[in-house]
Design a protein around this motif. Sequence first.
Motif, short mmCIF file in Angstrom:
data_model
loop_
_atom_site.label_atom_id
_atom_site.label_comp_id
_atom_site.label_asym_id
_atom_site.label_seq_id
_atom_site.Cartn_x
_atom_site.Cartn_y
_atom_site.Cartn_z
N UNK A 129 2.51 -6.91 5.37
CA UNK A 129 3.54 -7.23 6.36
C UNK A 129 2.91 -7.82 7.61
N UNK A 130 3.58 -8.77 8.23
CA UNK A 130 3.09 -9.32 9.49
C UNK A 130 1.89 -10.22 9.33
N UNK A 131 1.04 -10.23 10.35
CA UNK A 131 -0.10 -11.15 10.39
C UNK A 131 -1.22 -10.75 9.46
N UNK A 132 -1.31 -9.47 9.15
CA UNK A 132 -2.40 -9.01 8.29
C UNK A 132 -3.70 -8.76 9.01
N UNK A 133 -3.68 -8.80 10.34
CA UNK A 133 -4.92 -8.59 11.09
C UNK A 133 -5.52 -7.21 10.84
N UNK A 134 -4.69 -6.27 10.45
CA UNK A 134 -5.14 -4.90 10.22
C UNK A 134 -5.63 -4.66 8.79
N UNK A 135 -5.51 -5.65 7.92
CA UNK A 135 -5.79 -5.41 6.50
C UNK A 135 -7.24 -5.03 6.20
N UNK A 136 -8.26 -5.64 6.85
CA UNK A 136 -9.62 -5.15 6.59
C UNK A 136 -9.77 -3.66 6.89
N UNK A 137 -9.16 -3.21 7.99
CA UNK A 137 -9.21 -1.78 8.32
C UNK A 137 -8.42 -0.97 7.30
N UNK A 138 -7.30 -1.51 6.84
CA UNK A 138 -6.50 -0.81 5.83
C UNK A 138 -7.27 -0.64 4.53
N UNK A 139 -7.94 -1.69 4.10
CA UNK A 139 -8.70 -1.59 2.85
C UNK A 139 -9.91 -0.68 3.01
N UNK A 140 -10.53 -0.69 4.19
CA UNK A 140 -11.63 0.24 4.45
C UNK A 140 -11.13 1.68 4.38
N UNK B 132 -11.99 -11.76 1.03
CA UNK B 132 -11.08 -12.90 0.96
C UNK B 132 -10.08 -12.88 2.12
N UNK B 133 -9.58 -11.71 2.46
CA UNK B 133 -8.59 -11.61 3.53
C UNK B 133 -9.22 -11.96 4.88
N UNK B 134 -10.45 -11.54 5.10
CA UNK B 134 -11.12 -11.86 6.37
C UNK B 134 -11.20 -13.37 6.56
N UNK B 135 -11.46 -14.11 5.49
CA UNK B 135 -11.55 -15.56 5.59
C UNK B 135 -10.17 -16.18 5.90
N UNK B 136 -9.12 -15.54 5.41
CA UNK B 136 -7.76 -16.06 5.62
C UNK B 136 -7.30 -15.84 7.04
N UNK B 137 -7.55 -14.63 7.57
CA UNK B 137 -6.99 -14.28 8.89
C UNK B 137 -7.86 -14.69 10.06
N UNK C 182 0.86 -1.18 0.00
CA UNK C 182 0.00 0.00 0.00
C UNK C 182 0.90 1.24 0.00
N UNK C 183 0.61 2.25 -0.81
CA UNK C 183 1.45 3.46 -0.82
C UNK C 183 1.60 4.06 0.58
N UNK D 248 -0.34 -0.74 9.76
CA UNK D 248 0.42 -1.18 8.59
C UNK D 248 1.85 -0.63 8.68
N UNK D 249 1.97 0.65 9.03
CA UNK D 249 3.28 1.28 9.16
C UNK D 249 4.14 0.53 10.17
N UNK D 250 3.55 0.20 11.32
CA UNK D 250 4.29 -0.51 12.37
C UNK D 250 4.72 -1.90 11.90
N UNK D 251 3.81 -2.61 11.22
CA UNK D 251 4.12 -3.96 10.77
C UNK D 251 5.18 -3.97 9.68
N UNK D 252 5.31 -2.86 8.96
CA UNK D 252 6.29 -2.79 7.88
C UNK D 252 7.71 -2.62 8.41
N UNK D 253 7.87 -2.54 9.73
CA UNK D 253 9.18 -2.54 10.40
C UNK D 253 10.11 -1.45 9.88
N UNK D 254 11.12 -1.84 9.08
CA UNK D 254 12.13 -0.87 8.64
C UNK D 254 11.54 0.29 7.89
#
Length: 265
Positions: free
Chosen positions: A163-174, A259-264, A116-117, A125-131
């Motif tokens: 990056x990471x577990x992706x637990x935040x991805x639904x919120x990121x896409x929203x 799709x991501x919700x079903x994965x995580x 994601x830009x 997302x920023x935190x999970x992206x580490x470096x």
Amino acid sequence: MTGAELRAVGIALRASRKREGLSGAEAAARAGVSQPTVSRVESGQRVAGVEAVERMIAVLPFSQEEANRLTLMARDAYAFASSERRVDAGVSLIPGAGRRLLTSAAVVCGFQDAMVPALLRVPEYVTAAAGDAGSAAGWGKVLVDEGKTFRFVVTESALRTWPGSGAFMPAQLAHLLDVAQRPNVSLGVIPWGSGLPVMPPHGFTVCDEAGVLVETFTAEMTFTGLKHVTAYRNAFEALETVAVTGEDFSRVVERAADDIRQIIQ
């Protein structure tokens, strides 16, 4: 004054074109330039040469006095930029240079095919992206400036990797869906199965005619100089032609979120 003069010329050209009832494509055909050139000039961005600006002025219904005034402004701006070209034009690794480009630019165009830009990332997302966290933190605040125009293109792959577990991805896409509703933001996605007109080896962000920001694994690079900016800007505009926006964009994002919700889970 160069940027201010170019923006003033662009505003005058856009206003005249609209009064004449011309689309950007029609004005481009009259002037013998490309439609992206019309868009860049009207946005106050620099193009390859002042001749394109002069042709646009000539085909619009300005008085002779106003046409002369705008032509002189454009020529002065281009001449000043040529004589004052930065001696370090090329590649820079100076910390903070990218942030300065972003905060000073009137038009920002970003492409990403793997992430994601940075301007669109939620804090998790920023935190999970580490470096990447240090360089990207706080960049999203730039979006609140409605005096700026933002154009983003991402691939569907960038929405389906994280990056990471992706637990935040639904919120990121929203968050992407929310940002796409802002009047100063254009957000498009290139769906899976689409052929690309160009294949950039990395993501990038074009800031006016001033420079290009590229995030690498270990550094933040900025490319300056007309050659670099033109190449990346042309690549962005080509990618933008195959991206979907509006309701089609929303459908791709919502499908990815489901799709991501079903994965995580």
